[in-house]
Design a protein around this motif. Structure first.
Motif, PDB file in Angstrom:
ATOM      1  N   ASP A  36       0.874  -1.289   0.015  1.00 43.70           N
ATOM      2  CA  ASP A  36       0.089  -0.190  -0.016  1.00 43.70           C
ATOM      3  C   ASP A  36       1.050   1.056  -0.036  1.00 43.70           C
ATOM      4  O   ASP A  36       1.951   1.138   0.029  1.00 43.70           O
ATOM      5  CB  ASP A  36      -1.053  -0.007   1.092  1.00 43.70           C
ATOM      6  N   ALA A  37       0.482   2.388  -0.254  1.00 45.64           N
ATOM      7  CA  ALA A  37       1.015   3.706  -0.497  1.00 45.64           C
ATOM      8  C   ALA A  37       1.789   4.084   0.703  1.00 45.64           C
ATOM      9  O   ALA A  37       2.772   4.535   0.754  1.00 45.64           O
ATOM     10  CB  ALA A  37       0.122   4.822  -0.851  1.00 45.64           C
ATOM     11  N   GLU A  39       3.374   2.150   3.014  1.00 46.01           N
ATOM     12  CA  GLU A  39       4.606   1.661   3.069  1.00 46.01           C
ATOM     13  C   GLU A  39       5.727   2.320   2.222  1.00 46.01           C
ATOM     14  O   GLU A  39       6.912   2.629   2.773  1.00 46.01           O
ATOM     15  CB  GLU A  39       4.672   0.148   2.602  1.00 46.01           C
ATOM     16  N   LEU A  70      -0.997  -1.786  -9.315  1.00 48.53           N
ATOM     17  CA  LEU A  70      -1.842  -2.293  -8.054  1.00 48.53           C
ATOM     18  C   LEU A  70      -3.291  -2.566  -8.217  1.00 48.53           C
ATOM     19  O   LEU A  70      -3.873  -1.892  -8.752  1.00 48.53           O
ATOM     20  CB  LEU A  70      -1.663  -1.442  -7.141  1.00 48.53           C
ATOM     21  N   GLU A  72      -6.662  -4.341  -5.988  1.00 47.31           N
ATOM     22  CA  GLU A  72      -7.062  -4.964  -4.643  1.00 47.31           C
ATOM     23  C   GLU A  72      -5.848  -5.100  -3.688  1.00 47.31           C
ATOM     24  O   GLU A  72      -5.901  -6.128  -2.869  1.00 47.31           O
ATOM     25  CB  GLU A  72      -7.823  -5.931  -4.840  1.00 47.31           C
ATOM     26  N   GLY A  73      -4.888  -4.108  -3.561  1.00 49.21           N
ATOM     27  CA  GLY A  73      -3.825  -4.158  -2.597  1.00 49.21           C
ATOM     28  C   GLY A  73      -2.800  -5.234  -3.036  1.00 49.21           C
ATOM     29  O   GLY A  73      -1.857  -5.514  -1.882  1.00 49.21           O
ATOM     30  N   ARG A  74      -2.636  -5.693  -4.112  1.00 52.07           N
ATOM     31  CA  ARG A  74      -1.404  -6.520  -4.608  1.00 52.07           C
ATOM     32  C   ARG A  74      -0.920  -5.866  -5.707  1.00 52.07           C
ATOM     33  O   ARG A  74      -1.832  -5.560  -6.781  1.00 52.07           O
ATOM     34  CB  ARG A  74      -1.979  -7.921  -4.671  1.00 52.07           C
TER      35      ARG A  74
END
Lengths: 371, 371, 371, 371
Positions: A36-37, A39, A70, A72-74
């Motif tokens: 995610d952004a 990090e 990206l 759904e978070g991957r």
């Protein structure tokens, strides 16, 4: 191509200091990595202006947007496109540089190369270019940490810190162990030895008060690197690390393991004897700095990078204008009297980028097909 | 790919120390360059074994054959293929290394990477791999010399020499001017300062008598470089030089211009003031070492490379065998107690390769289309 | 670089038709692959001159020497260097071409590009350049066969054949199944349909008697390709196959799956419906030709390559000399009246090189790290 | 790397159909080129949705933003970063595709490759990815036009058009001369032969009314290409064009010059005789299609590209879901019943990118150094 780095995990940075934005495209990122952004933002915050009294007061939040790659978070395996808007650009502060070459800056060299230049804040040679590197490095670090843990049971960790500022250096025996991130982040200069950090900070403050600048040395260690990463000839691990570090603004030198000091030893003193440790081959000493013949040997990778004093100083300097006439120039704009504290996360990012690329290259040649 | 270097003037080396031959393919060479084998041979003779009492007595003529890319004494633009037979291979001398890892050699790292290795003389990590680099470098030097003279009226010259062996260094003020090739070649150690050279030679002889080895520092200067070569971000000229140098066996460090010592200066002391010299922009000092922002500024390029002491020594050392058991190993074979004199032409070759590549890249982007 | 192909399994060919030798360097080959010269020789024998009455009588054994990268019968991971001596060069036969441009040959284009050329037998544009491709392709095929069997239980097989010569084509329904190598090798034209082969051979013999030449189409199928190889954008599997095929001398077209004929169908007729087959996703038809969106879908890869009639004919043709004067030229030398039978192993080699490269690339990005 | 194209003039595209934006980074662009967003926008408008009744009604303005590389109306030599926001994304329309693989789309292949996919509108395999190509191609065209005029006195022009839709083809003799842009743009299908265009349009309208789709062939000609561009072996001009074209969505074939039909001719019929024309070497015919031996010969470059019928149709089709169960799927979303009219500017863009790259490569090797 000149703005790309890496062969399999490849980043391409773009953007000027006083243009609308800077960014990076990351091609080759493995799919399915949770990301995610926040990090990435965490690492950007370590390099952003205005984080302490030691660095440039340019007011930039350096808020990262993820525009692609990206879902759904991957990560999807498609290119990641990251963008950071420039919100505190003040191009007018650079009007004088349109006509005058700043000493020890890239202005004249750019003019010679391109016959044309964006004079505002160094354009492409601004430290803002490194935002993309740090953002990509955050992802590289995560891949290394996850990948290493999954494959070898221990995370790969990249840790850099300020080892010296001018002649103020950490005592030779100060580092008993691999420092924690908290120890490095404990002070504004990012030196894990508190007493030395204090002196460094005092030095930088004094130098800034005089409108001057200082340089120093950053040390970086990497642990948890599996043996076998690197290449035997041109793309030696240390060669790619050297290139990565000398590609950073203001760097003048790189050394790995024993480095220049190692030239004072004899072979019998310098060689790292191998030892058997419970099935693992280890070395008794680490003058090699974690690589032999260009390939990691499983020991800590240890290198140092020399940063010159910041070229921009708040004093009048002799120079030449674009017409070739002698003139003078006094630094303006908002600058770091010492780039080292903000360079720490950049060094880590570049090291991580080199390692993840070599990891992928190693696997492609040596692990895909089992003969 | 891992055995290739350069983007437009690209070399690919191949061959093992104790295989039938070593060689290089050079792709991208400009056509119509007058060339004969003797010019290449001249440079190979500077790096070949047995040329003096200081170096390995392996008996190799290193006779170069040109198999492709040349027609009626000129390059055709097709790939040049150069081959040198190994005539004094003695693979049997390495039988012990099949089972034992030599300390500070690549043996263990290769085993970890490939799960398999040609143990004879280090295989691919042998210094014989550099034959192809020197051969290609001879061509690169010629292109630079001709090209620079044609375009700028002065030849571009690349000159390296041994600046220190262990703690025996040339006096700081020994180099009043750019040394001639004859001055460098005047002695077996390739140090253009006669008194220092004598001490270096005595040191190496003493060390060899003890079955030990020494390292040192090579300095390289390049003059006649037009301003504008290099790239602003990843492919900085100094970054590519650093990679080139750290890709050489036994190197542990690289510094350009002021290097590590430059970190002791303040910005006001370190900056190179610009001066107008008859229409040319020059710098009063050269702490930058000939590049600013990754791009040549027309001043001499100056860098130094640290070489560790040769890993092979004629003494018993502790090590581990391929089964992970502790053992001992005594160096055999024919080795250099100090690699530096033979490394001088190799450093020059790599520097020339970097420059010719950047020259072509610069021209492609900036000179082909005139807007 | 222009003489290299592949990103991770990279080959670089060198050598001219009438120089001393031709060869190839293969970089990135996985280590530990069992390999001997005979396996490579077998493929070279399929493309060598003089193998049948249909092809050029140039007497070349095309005996391959392995100069590097192999140790005790296995690849080491170091570059493989393969060399084939030219033993029947007759440069004198080309004296006339020094001054005259052969129609539909590369002579004039070379002169325009390089301002200089090796006129003997086309120099670098000779079909002898493909020796290196076939040699490297032999290794690629072995890797694919072994690798696929180890990972998926079935060997990956690459099979090409002559589908048409001029207007003599195999009947549309002639291929009930994937042809065996023996079926292809059963006749001199390499067409697995005996009746058609006979007519093709008669055609070529008639054309040769008239000093003329013919072209045709080669079809290639690949089975056992796992789904997931390729890239979604520029490096689509079909894009890299197209490049590989159009990089061969005398090729004028490439089509995959339904190809040009597919433009006559409607979407409802052209789409390949998916079907579930015992846990595997398959397609009911294969108009896609084995790739969708640039990535293999597990079906047979099917493509066709158009080869023009050989440019060299034994008749007088109008042309121009290097001074720009009109003149005539009659073909000499030893040439193939039809390149197709010898092109079959070359098409297979290039297809294998594309696949092994994509296999390694796929694994590096998608299989190394498990998230 | 898989998302980059070109060696010296390199583009990297990023972005998904239903993500926030798509974009392109262009690295290696010559400096000082006058450029404004309107020139790029003009080409984007030729490919954008909703421009006529024949194409998808997705409402996208495709407004381009230039984020970097431009200063005071000229390129700086730094990377150009171009971004187009997706404003009419409707990801919800694709919910069904999360579970079901669309026939003849990339869905299943992506799942096999990445183990994960952005199912919304094909993600990366959407035609929206080509926005970056067209934007970069606009710049490439301008460079070619300016560069050619400056160096050779005539502009280089790239012109593509729809040559056939299903079985409706332009008459063989319809093209007396190189068509003007106005002639191509005169109708919605982009066929410069008015009578044929009318039939094509009627065909597409009929097909759409039936919920079906059609394909066809685009022809492209390029005039003003100087002789000497291209490479003799792997990077032949036709090989790079073939790769460029097969890298486009929905393409199934490529042919240059005489193409597949040329296989029906004999050498004596197919060869292009050279003729002297006022000091220039020209060919009497152009079956070669403008290249010989991979290198331009100064004649018009002529090639054709086959596009299959659009995979998305508004009919129920058999397919399989992600669990491997048979199911059915009916196309939804907003799609083109025929991709050809919008593909015309994309084909031109890719051709221009190939040419500008080869122009720079040619110059770097063959024109920089004068021997």
């Amino acid at each position: 191509m000149p703005n790309s780095f890496g062969k399999l995990f490849q980043i391409t940075t773009w953007g000027e200091s006083h243009g609308p934005a800077v960014g990076v495209v990351i091609d080759g990122c493995p799919p399915r990595l949770p990301l995610d952004a926040a990090e990435i933002q965490h690492e950007l915050d370590r390099r952003r202006p205005g984080q302490s009294a030691l660095v440039t007061p340019r007011k930039e939040e350096d808020k990262v947007e993820i525009l692609a790659g990206l879902f759904e978070g991957r990560t999807t395996g498609a290119p990641l496109s990251l963008l950071v808007r420039n919100t505190d650009a003040r191009p007018g502060a650079y009007d004088e540089m349109r006509e005058k070459f700043r000493p020890s800056h890239a202005d004249f060299a750019y003019q010679a190369k391109y016959g044309f230049r964006d004079h505002r804040g160094g354009g492409r040679s601004s430290a803002r270019e490194t935002i993309g590197r740090v953002a990509a490095g955050a992802i590289a670090k995560k891949i290394l940490s996850f990948g290493s843990t999954a494959q070898h049971g221990t995370p790969l960790e990249v840790r850099a810190w300020v080892a010296s500022v001018q002649d103020i250096a950490m005592p030779a025996d100060a580092l008993k162990k691999f420092p924690t991130l908290a120890e490095v982040e404990a002070n504004a200069i990012r030196c894990p030895h508190a007493a030395t950090a204090e002196k460094m900070i005092a030095c930088i403050e004094a130098v800034r008060a005089q409108g001057d600048s200082v340089g120093g040395v950053i040390e970086c260690r990497i642990r948890g690197v599996p043996p076998g990463l690197g290449e035997p000839v041109f793309d030696r691990l240390e060669a790619d690390l050297a290139k990565a570090m000398l590609s950073l603004p203001a760097t003048k030198g790189f050394e790995i393991g024993s480095g220049f000091a190692g030239t004072l030893l004899r072979g019998s003193e310098h060689n790292d004897a191998f030892e058997a440790h419970g099935g693992k081959v280890r070395t008794a000493t680490n003058r090699s700095g974690g690589t032999q013949g260009g390939i990691s040997n499983g020991e800590e990778i240890v290198f140092r990078v020399a940063f010159k004093p910041t070229a921009t100083i708040m004093r009048s300097q002799k120079t030449v204008d674009v017409l070739g006439h002698a003139t003078e120039l006094t630094g303006r704009g908002r600058h770091d009297p010492c780039v080292l504290p903000r360079a720490v996360p950049i060094v880590e990012a570049m090291a991580a980028l080199v390692l993840v690329d070599h990891w992928m290259r190693h696997a492609a040649q040596n692990q895909v097909f089992k003969f």
